[in-house]
Design an enzyme around this catalytic site. Structure first.
Site, PDB file in Angstrom:
ATOM      1  N   LYS A 204     -72.098   6.331  28.089  1.00 21.82           N
ATOM      2  CA  LYS A 204     -73.119   5.784  28.987  1.00 21.82           C
ATOM      3  C   LYS A 204     -74.413   5.527  28.214  1.00 21.82           C
ATOM      4  O   LYS A 204     -75.009   4.471  28.299  1.00 21.82           O
ATOM      5  CB  LYS A 204     -73.355   6.759  30.131  1.00 21.82           C
ATOM      6  CG  LYS A 204     -74.412   6.335  31.103  1.00 21.82           C
ATOM      7  CD  LYS A 204     -74.580   7.368  32.197  1.00 21.82           C
ATOM      8  CE  LYS A 204     -75.850   7.095  32.976  1.00 21.82           C
ATOM      9  NZ  LYS A 204     -76.134   8.139  33.957  1.00 21.82           N
ATOM     10  N   GLU A 210     -71.255  12.998  19.100  1.00 24.95           N
ATOM     11  CA  GLU A 210     -69.810  13.110  18.888  1.00 24.95           C
ATOM     12  C   GLU A 210     -69.132  11.740  18.957  1.00 24.95           C
ATOM     13  O   GLU A 210     -68.291  11.391  18.129  1.00 24.95           O
ATOM     14  CB  GLU A 210     -69.174  14.010  19.972  1.00 24.95           C
ATOM     15  CG  GLU A 210     -69.564  15.462  19.894  1.00 24.95           C
ATOM     16  CD  GLU A 210     -70.735  15.819  20.798  1.00 24.95           C
ATOM     17  OE1 GLU A 210     -71.641  14.968  20.971  1.00 24.95           O
ATOM     18  OE2 GLU A 210     -70.766  16.947  21.306  1.00 24.95           O
ATOM     19  N   GLY A 265     -72.622  10.714  34.539  1.00 23.86           N
ATOM     20  CA  GLY A 265     -71.465  10.771  33.641  1.00 23.86           C
ATOM     21  C   GLY A 265     -70.242  11.399  34.282  1.00 23.86           C
ATOM     22  O   GLY A 265     -69.131  10.857  34.220  1.00 23.86           O
ATOM     23  N   ARG A 266     -70.424  12.542  34.940  1.00 26.44           N
ATOM     24  CA  ARG A 266     -69.264  13.251  35.509  1.00 26.44           C
ATOM     25  C   ARG A 266     -68.755  12.613  36.793  1.00 26.44           C
ATOM     26  O   ARG A 266     -67.812  13.122  37.410  1.00 26.44           O
ATOM     27  CB  ARG A 266     -69.609  14.726  35.715  1.00 26.44           C
ATOM     28  CG  ARG A 266     -70.869  14.982  36.506  1.00 26.44           C
ATOM     29  CD  ARG A 266     -71.324  16.423  36.401  1.00 26.44           C
ATOM     30  NE  ARG A 266     -72.639  16.657  36.996  1.00 26.44           N
ATOM     31  CZ  ARG A 266     -73.788  16.490  36.363  1.00 26.44           C
ATOM     32  NH1 ARG A 266     -73.798  16.052  35.129  1.00 26.44           N
ATOM     33  NH2 ARG A 266     -74.936  16.754  36.964  1.00 26.44           N
ATOM     34  N   GLU A 351     -71.257  21.467  35.874  1.00 25.16           N
ATOM     35  CA  GLU A 351     -72.369  20.681  35.326  1.00 25.16           C
ATOM     36  C   GLU A 351     -73.318  20.259  36.460  1.00 25.16           C
ATOM     37  O   GLU A 351     -74.507  20.075  36.250  1.00 25.16           O
ATOM     38  CB  GLU A 351     -71.858  19.450  34.552  1.00 25.16           C
ATOM     39  CG  GLU A 351     -72.868  18.952  33.515  1.00 25.16           C
ATOM     40  CD  GLU A 351     -72.378  17.771  32.676  1.00 25.16           C
ATOM     41  OE1 GLU A 351     -71.422  17.084  33.073  1.00 25.16           O
ATOM     42  OE2 GLU A 351     -72.975  17.516  31.610  1.00 25.16           O
ATOM     43  N   HIS A 382     -47.511  33.964  36.321  1.00 23.94           N
ATOM     44  CA  HIS A 382     -46.988  34.917  35.340  1.00 23.94           C
ATOM     45  C   HIS A 382     -48.088  35.348  34.375  1.00 23.94           C
ATOM     46  O   HIS A 382     -47.808  35.821  33.274  1.00 23.94           O
ATOM     47  CB  HIS A 382     -45.807  34.291  34.597  1.00 23.94           C
ATOM     48  CG  HIS A 382     -44.733  33.878  35.553  1.00 23.94           C
ATOM     49  ND1 HIS A 382     -43.733  34.729  35.956  1.00 23.94           N
ATOM     50  CD2 HIS A 382     -44.556  32.721  36.245  1.00 23.94           C
ATOM     51  CE1 HIS A 382     -42.964  34.111  36.842  1.00 23.94           C
ATOM     52  NE2 HIS A 382     -43.451  32.890  37.036  1.00 23.94           N
ATOM     53  N   LYS A 510     -77.692  19.625  23.043  1.00 25.11           N
ATOM     54  CA  LYS A 510     -77.656  18.421  22.189  1.00 25.11           C
ATOM     55  C   LYS A 510     -78.858  18.432  21.253  1.00 25.11           C
ATOM     56  O   LYS A 510     -78.749  18.174  20.056  1.00 25.11           O
ATOM     57  CB  LYS A 510     -77.731  17.149  23.047  1.00 25.11           C
ATOM     58  CG  LYS A 510     -76.491  16.832  23.843  1.00 25.11           C
ATOM     59  CD  LYS A 510     -76.672  15.467  24.524  1.00 25.11           C
ATOM     60  CE  LYS A 510     -75.533  15.160  25.472  1.00 25.11           C
ATOM     61  NZ  LYS A 510     -75.684  13.902  26.179  1.00 25.11           N
TER      62      LYS A 510
HETATM   63  O1  LIG Z   1     -71.515   8.999  28.122  1.00 27.53           O
HETATM   64  P1  LIG Z   1     -72.467   9.645  27.172  1.00 27.53           P
HETATM   65  O2  LIG Z   1     -73.842   9.123  27.294  1.00 27.53           O
HETATM   66  O3  LIG Z   1     -71.956   9.552  25.763  1.00 27.53           O
HETATM   67  O4  LIG Z   1     -72.575  11.157  27.538  1.00 27.53           O
HETATM   68  C1  LIG Z   1     -71.468  11.984  27.511  1.00 27.53           C
HETATM   69  C2  LIG Z   1     -71.665  13.189  28.363  1.00 27.53           C
HETATM   70  O5  LIG Z   1     -72.766  13.943  27.920  1.00 27.53           O
HETATM   71  C3  LIG Z   1     -73.337  14.643  29.010  1.00 27.53           C
HETATM   72  O6  LIG Z   1     -74.644  14.271  29.209  1.00 27.53           O
HETATM   73  C4  LIG Z   1     -73.372  16.076  28.714  1.00 27.53           C
HETATM   74  O7  LIG Z   1     -72.218  16.507  28.088  1.00 27.53           O
HETATM   75  C5  LIG Z   1     -72.466  14.295  30.215  1.00 27.53           C
HETATM   76  O8  LIG Z   1     -73.144  14.330  31.395  1.00 27.53           O
HETATM   77  C6  LIG Z   1     -71.972  12.946  29.825  1.00 27.53           C
HETATM   78  O9  LIG Z   1     -70.880  12.566  30.565  1.00 27.53           O
END
Ligand SMILES: O=P(O)(O)OC[C@H]1O[C@](O)(CO)[C@@H](O)[C@@H]1O
Length: 545
Positions: A204, A210, A265-266, A351, A382, A510
């Site tokens: 987003k 990452e 995002g979520r 979150e 189990h 972050k």
């Molecule tokens: O889509 P982006 O901006 O790479 O962010 C990834 C994710 O990082 C977060 O801000 C935190 O992990 C989430 O809310 C989001 O989905």
């Protein structure tokens, strides 16, 4: 003290919930309990009769919801009001699954047309990849998709794709890379052919460390396989709200699928973030997923709270978290395709509702979001179910099961279902000392041992659970199921008066991660941080203990 915990209803719930009889008794008192405490909506059926509630409990819980002005808050969300007050954003994932004829205003403009345009762009792209018309740099059709993204830009696509495996197009496969640990991408790339691999980069913000690092490594790998820079456009597409940054990064403008600030995002799998899902299951099925969620949106916004499935589930969670001291909630999916759903709901709920101040910045004096965890049944029976039955922690459970299997085979599904129902029964009724004694009286055990073993076999019962059923796991029922939990999360946040749509705790991680990275790469030893952090960084710089 907040006004919430001072309210008459809150105090009444405190007294009332400590006085309610055991669920065994509640069932004995009311033969109509199942009929009265179950509800059907959007292809889902919820049995909530195995909860620590009677009519009075429900009345008080619904009063609490009304006092929180829940209906107004639901309307505000659907209307695009800026309810994410710390980021000054509307919260409109519901607009992503709205009907094309609807008008939904965010920041002064109707956003439905751009949602529809993006869906149309996705449909065109998905059609061309699925038909083989979209060719890689050597003229071959795409066989493998690598989805690169993290958090909400990863879990939704991964879990929904996994859940809808029976709907995948033959000959297409998808691999998900989220972790910045190189092992993740290296292991995925090992068996792939660059000529037939398509990378979907989902971010987003287009600023997540990452995802950027993994995308650069994917591009390096792609070029190292013999492709050239001009081939990149045939193999890399991006989903982002930051089109400028994506173009600067080198993404071909025509390969960028937009999303918007008003999608968290979520909550974003319904947007172009769902592209890997659509590529696998096709656009008709993706639209069915959206439709299922839309049906749940309508149910949520139009149904009185007493029959409103997300509201009922949310208020039950409020009951356990705030009046019975439960700190966790377990999601148990009795369907192998839904094995990832607990992780998805974990992200969604934790979150969103892992917060300690109200919207106006007041410290809360009550519990907010519980720890969400879980796994697939019957495997968990189990393992960790032992704690659910006899541990000291109260962990309310959701059991989720389709009535029909995609893979009907012999007696498998009957056994799966009987385990699911058997667990909810065992949790509810438990086993008394006398029952344990009676069972053991016919055993070959030494008579002197029997009282001791009986004591160990006692289960207090009265452990709450919901059972959620659907005919079959389809794109539509899955859409409704996920939207159900989204709205459940929203309702809890509304009761607790928190902002369920920001994530400052995650942002701090972050920020500090980037700061440490600079210190790792610096010329001098780390000395400015606390002694533990300095020492760990310096140890890492040494590369060995
Ligand atoms: O889509 P982006 O901006 O790479 O962010 C990834 C994710 O990082 C977060 O801000 C935190 O992990 C989430 O809310 C989001 O989905």
């Amino acid at each position: 003290m907040t006004t919430l915990t001072q309210s008459t209803t809150w105090k009444a719930l405190q007294t009332h919930s400590s006085q309610l009889p055991h669920m065994r008794e509640l069932f004995a008192q009311n033969p109509q309990r199942f009929e009265q405490m179950s509800v059907a909506a959007c292809g889902l059926f919820l049995d909530y009769s195995k909860n620590r509630v009677n009519d009075e409990t429900l009345k008080l819980l619904f009063s609490l919801a009304k006092e929180a002005k829940l209906s107004d808050k639901i309307t505000a969300m659907f209307n695009g009001d800026v309810i994410n007050n710390t980021e000054q954003r509307s919260v409109l994932h519901t607009a992503l699954r709205s009907k094309a004829t609807q008008t939904i205003i965010a920041e002064g403009a109707n956003i439905v047309p751009e949602v529809q345009q993006t869906l149309a762009k996705m449909a065109k792209f998905v059609g061309s990849v699925q038909s083989g018309e979209w060719k890689g740099y050597t003229g071959k059709a795409i066989t493998d998709i690598v989805s690169i993204g993290i958090g909400g830009s990863f879990l939704g696509p991964k879990i929904v794709s996994q859940a809808l495996r029976p709907y995948w197009q033959e000959g297409l496969n998808c691999h998900f890379v989220a972790n910045v640990d190189a092992t993740s991408i290296c292991e995925k790339l090992k068996n792939l052919n660059a000529e037939t691999t398509l990378f979907v980069m989902s971010s987003k913000s287009f600023g997540t460390q990452e995802t950027l690092t993994n995308t650069l490594s994917a591009k390096d790998w792609f070029l190292a396989q013999g492709a050239s820079q001009q081939d990149v456009a045939k193999h890399f597409v991006a989903v982002t709200s930051n089109v400028t940054k994506a173009t600067e990064f080198g993404m071909d403008a025509s390969n960028i699928f937009p999303m918007w600030d008003w999608v968290g995002g979520r909550y974003s799998l319904w947007s172009a973030i769902g592209l890997p899902i659509a590529l696998l299951i096709g656009m008709d099925n993706f639209n069915a997923l959206l439709d299922g969620a839309h049906q749940m949106d309508e149910h949520f916004s139009d149904t009185p709270i007493e029959q409103n499935m997300p509201v009922i589930m949310a208020m039950l969670s409020v009951l356990y978290g705030n009046f019975h001291g439960a700190q966790a909630h377990v999601i148990l999916t009795y369907d192998h395709y839904l094995r990832g759903l607990p992780a998805y709901f974990q992200q969604l709920d934790m979150e969103s509702n892992g917060k300690s101040v109200t919207l106006d910045g007041t410290d809360v004096d009550y519990s907010t979001g519980p720890v969400i965890w879980g796994g697939e049944g019957t495997n968990g029976q189990h393992a960790y179910h032992q704690l659910l039955h006899q541990g000291t922690a109260l962990v309310p459970a959701d059991f989720i099961m389709p009535l029909q299997s995609h893979n009907p085979l012999g007696e498998h599904h009957d056994q799966l279902a009987s385990n699911c129902f058997g667990q909810t029964q065992a949790l509810m009724q438990g086993r008394t000392y006398d029952e344990a004694l009676a069972e053991l009286s016919n055993s070959s055990l030494d008579a002197a041992q029997i009282p001791l073993i009986a004591k160990h076999k006692v289960m207090s019962g009265n452990k709450p659970s919901n059972t959620l059923l659907m005919d079959k796991l389809t794109p539509t029922t899955l859409g409704a199921l996920i939207a159900l939990y989204e709205h459940k999360t929203f309702v809890q946040g509304a009761i607790w008066q928190i902002n369920s749509f920001d994530q400052w705790g995650v942002e701090l991680g972050k920020q500090l991660g980037n700061d440490v990275l600079e210190r790792i790469g610096a010329k001098e030893e780390a000395t400015q941080l606390d002694s533990s952090s300095n020492a760990l960084i310096n140890l890492y710089r040494q590369g060995q203990l």
